[in-house]
Design an enzyme around this catalytic site. Structure first.
Site, PDB file in Angstrom:
ATOM      1  N   HIS A   1       0.835  -1.211   0.000  1.00 37.71           N
ATOM      2  CA  HIS A   1       0.000   0.000   0.000  1.00 37.71           C
ATOM      3  C   HIS A   1       0.872   1.266   0.000  1.00 37.71           C
ATOM      4  CE1 HIS A   1      -3.555   2.474   1.383  1.00 37.71           C
ATOM      5  NE2 HIS A   1      -2.552   3.240   1.779  1.00 37.71           N
ATOM      6  N   GLU A   2       1.761   1.344   0.962  1.00 37.22           N
ATOM      7  CA  GLU A   2       2.609   2.543   1.054  1.00 37.22           C
ATOM      8  C   GLU A   2       3.468   2.678  -0.188  1.00 37.22           C
ATOM      9  OE1 GLU A   2       1.779   4.687   3.038  1.00 37.22           O
ATOM     10  OE2 GLU A   2       0.605   3.445   4.394  1.00 37.22           O
TER      11      GLU A   2
ATOM     12  N   HIS B   1       3.351   6.727  -6.995  1.00 37.08           N
ATOM     13  CA  HIS B   1       2.680   7.944  -7.435  1.00 37.08           C
ATOM     14  C   HIS B   1       3.676   9.121  -7.411  1.00 37.08           C
ATOM     15  CE1 HIS B   1      -1.631   9.913  -7.113  1.00 37.08           C
ATOM     16  NE2 HIS B   1      -1.088  10.112  -8.280  1.00 37.08           N
TER      17      HIS B   1
ATOM     18  N   HIS C   1       1.682   4.484  -2.916  1.00 36.58           N
ATOM     19  CA  HIS C   1       1.816   5.947  -2.785  1.00 36.58           C
ATOM     20  C   HIS C   1       3.179   6.385  -3.318  1.00 36.58           C
ATOM     21  CE1 HIS C   1      -1.787   6.795  -0.553  1.00 36.58           C
ATOM     22  NE2 HIS C   1      -1.468   6.038   0.477  1.00 36.58           N
TER      23      HIS C   1
HETATM   24 ZN   LIG Z   1      -2.684   5.319   2.053  1.00 36.33          ZN
END
Ligand SMILES: [Zn+2]
Length: 701
Positions: free
Chosen positions: A491-492, A498, A495
């Site tokens: 998940h991290e 991105h 990010h």
């Molecule tokens: Zn998040």
């Protein structure tokens, strides 16, 4: 003409530099380190204040030059010039806040307390600068004639609203009033998170009777014994840090101790002592409401949602109510099943308490699926998971990762990597910080030490940080992750992608600088890959035997993924509703008790507990940026489920789908409206059915 401008700019830069050389310290200078990375080994807490003061002095001069420019305002001499001002302030702040989250101490905290109000003042000074505003407004007024590209238009829109949303159209008196409110809100938010950190660190449970450890897996006992040893104690020490607290709630047979730890965790900053957050919350909510009114909005939520993909209160409430309609009946059914199961094990009461649910869930899950964290953890050695993550990213986007130990970090546990794309271009520096320590916040997050932009034709690549709190290796075991922790790591990293793949001109609309309810799409999309057989086979190897995870276990992971999904969804909707209850109405004497009674729908699943509080440690909405925005986690699930559906349809490593996602979402940041970016990737607007189906909430009669 262009060349002339560059020469002038350069001359100005040099002049600024010459004026300030005698005062500079390590933080103020451009870093002469590999890739210009932060020289963490050379920075001391005393450097921050003087460097920041100098940076602000320079920043104010830059702003003055833009405001007093005799030339007519245009996009470049006003909007772009403002975008490029104050770089040193941003750089120093990012370093300071990175340290305050990941490796804080009283000296760093003092810096944050002293510098935060200065930053607020600085940004207020810009937002309330009349001359500057008039120049921006004049560019804004002719925006339709300027033929700006979409990205530049988004920057102009953001710049203009930065003023109007901060009171540029207010009278002098009201501007002063707003200034006071902003300053107080900033102080309150810092005190809120310090209180939560103090309450988390101040509690520990010292156990000396081995009987009290009944039910706990060996790894949990070992970690607790090591913690006791470190504190100079005999026996076992448990804390409110996630790797200690969570397994205790899952496995400890001793119900009284589970209750004690649960109460300690869930009454953090709610006990009426010096760390209490109740008054801070009530004041914060009142001030946010006053600020919204001052700016012409009905409530704080109206003010916040104006800038979101879900841009009205009605859209948010309709969305939460819609999902609740599916989730609540499923949750009640799950709780009934769990209670009945607990009774077969001799549970004596009619209803499970909150400190029982996780414990019995764990047992029921094990019985239903013969699977638990302890069975899976040996397959998830941190190093193997990271290699798997790198391979997934390589197959999707062609990225490669190389450790670089010459890059300095803020702690010996942190590892820095160079990230290159398929052509060999350096895309980013990426730092992984994975083990808990005192002075490091709980939880997991992504931030940057430097974002991405292009200035005068020169591209600046980002320096990106991922922080998690996984169990540290012990004398006998490497760091082994739970399945949930593997998802957190992915998940991290979503990010981080991105930020790392950002390809914009302006840092303000690049990378993760997007609408809050769009920012979780890349992160949650990455979680989907973890449950895919093809992906697990790549990295889930037993740390002792080297055995690849068997199909049988993978099937069980998939089958068990929706176990208690109704309860989980209700908990998340409850947090979203608490957030909206604080922010979508007039405060009118609301208190923690009244709000949680009215909005926390998990109360329908458990007996009431005196003193239990969600809000007092709800840092997302009181010390982070999620106020009137917690709904966005679920909202993004709709997006990521719908997006991943396309990957599944075409093959999870399909190059065209990955490229479409990279080109339309990951590299684009906030350079266009989120709905437009999404539609370009997906070919249509998002639909909720993929999320409901994936979570097992669509029950067909
Ligand atoms: Zn998040």
């Amino acid at each position: 003409m262009k060349l002339f401008l560059i020469v002038i700019t350069l001359a100005l830069h040099l002049a600024t530099f010459a004026q300030t050389t005698e005062k500079v310290n390590i933080l103020y200078k451009e870093f002469s380190t590999p890739f210009g990375t932060v020289p963490f080994d050379k920075i001391s807490p005393e450097d921050f204040m003087p460097a920041m003061q100098q940076a602000m002095k320079d920043g104010r001069l830059e702003i003055e030059k833009i405001s007093n420019n005799p030339a007519k305002p245009n996009f470049n001499n006003t909007v772009v010039a403002l975008e490029q001002s104050g770089r040193a302030i941003t750089r120093i702040s990012k370093i300071l806040f990175n340290l305050n989250s990941a490796e804080t101490n009283p000296a760093i905290q003092k810096n944050v307390r002293e510098i935060s109000p200065l930053l607020t003042e600085y940004s207020n000074d810009i937002a309330l600068n009349e001359k500057l505003f008039l120049r921006i407004k004049s560019v804004w007024n002719k925006k339709d004639r300027l033929k700006l590209d979409t990205e530049s238009y988004m920057l102009l829109d953001k710049s203009y609203k930065r003023f109007t949303r901060n009171g540029a159209n207010l009278t002098k008196d009201k501007k002063d009033q707003l200034r006071g409110i902003n300053k107080e809100l900033s102080d309150l938010s810092i005190r809120f998170s310090e209180n939560v950190l103090n309450e988390t660190n101040e509690y520990s449970k010292h156990i000396t009777d081995e009987k009290d450890l009944s039910g706990l897996p060996v790894f949990v006992k070992e970690a607790a014994s090591a913690a006791a040893k470190k504190a100079g104690k005999i026996g076992w020490l448990f804390t409110l840090q996630a790797p200690s607290y969570s397994p205790f709630m899952q496995y400890a047979d001793n119900r009284d101790l589970r209750k004690e730890l649960f109460i300690a965790f869930n009454t953090r900053s709610a006990k009426g002592n010096k760390n209490d957050n109740k008054a801070i919350i009530e004041r914060t909510v009142q001030l946010r409401f006053e600020k919204a009114q001052l700016l012409g909005y009905d409530t704080w939520a109206d003010y916040i949602l104006e800038e979101r993909m879900a841009n009205t209160k009605k859209i948010v409430y309709d969305f939460l109510d819609d999902v609740k309609k599916y989730a609540e009946p499923v949750a009640l059914k799950e709780m009934a099943e769990l209670t009945a199961y607990a009774k077969t094990l001799g549970f004596p009461e009619d209803s499970l308490q909150r400190w029982d649910a996780t414990y019995y869930s764990e047992k029921l899950k094990k019985e239903k699926f013969a699977i638990n964290d302890e069975i899976l953890k040996p397959y998830f050695k941190l190093e193997n998971v990271l290699n798997g993550l790198f391979e997934v990213t390589n197959r999707l986007y062609g990225l490669t990762f190389n450790k670089n130990s010459t890059i300095k970090t803020w702690h010996e546990d942190v590892v820095a990597y160079e990230v290159h794309d398929a052509t060999g271009k350096l895309m980013a520096i990426w730092y992984g910080d994975y083990f808990p320590r005192p002075g490091k916040r709980a939880g997991a997050w992504n931030n940057t030490l430097q974002s991405q932009w292009v200035e005068n034709g020169k591209e600046v690549r980002p320096h990106v940080v991922n922080v998690c709190n996984f169990s540290k290796p012990t004398e006998t075991k490497p760091s082994l992750l739970t399945f949930f922790e593997v998802e957190t790591l992915f998940h991290e990293f979503g990010h981080a992608l991105h930020d790392m793949l950002a390809q914009g001109k302006y840092s303000s609309v690049s990378g993760t600088s997007v609408a809050w309810d769009f920012v979780e799409l890349p992160s949650q999309l990455m979680e989907n890959f973890v449950s895919e057989k093809e992906v697990l086979k790549m990295f889930a190897k037993h740390y002792e035997t080297g055995e690849i995870i068997p199909d049988e276990l993978i099937n069980k992971i998939k089958e068990s993924a929706n176990f208690m999904a109704g309860v989980g969804t209700v908990r998340q909707l409850g947090l979203g509703l608490i957030d909206m209850s604080w922010h979508a109405n007039k405060p009118m004497g609301k208190t923690v008790t009244t709000v949680e009674k009215e909005a926390d729908i998990t109360h329908r699943l458990y007996p009431e507990i005196e003193g239990f509080s969600v809000s007092t440690a709800f840092s997302h909405i009181f010390a982070g940026g999620y106020s009137a925005g917690y709904y966005s986690y679920k909202w993004s699930e709709v997006l990521d489920a719908d997006a991943f559906d396309l990957f599944k349809e075409k093959g999870i490593f399909n190059k065209d789908v990955a490229l479409a996602f990279r080109n339309n979402v990951l590299s684009k940041g906030g350079s266009d409206k989120p709905m437009e970016l999404y539609k370009k990737f997906r070919g249509r607007e998002p639909r909720t059915d993929a999320m409901l189906k994936r979570s097992g909430l669509l029950i067909t009669p």
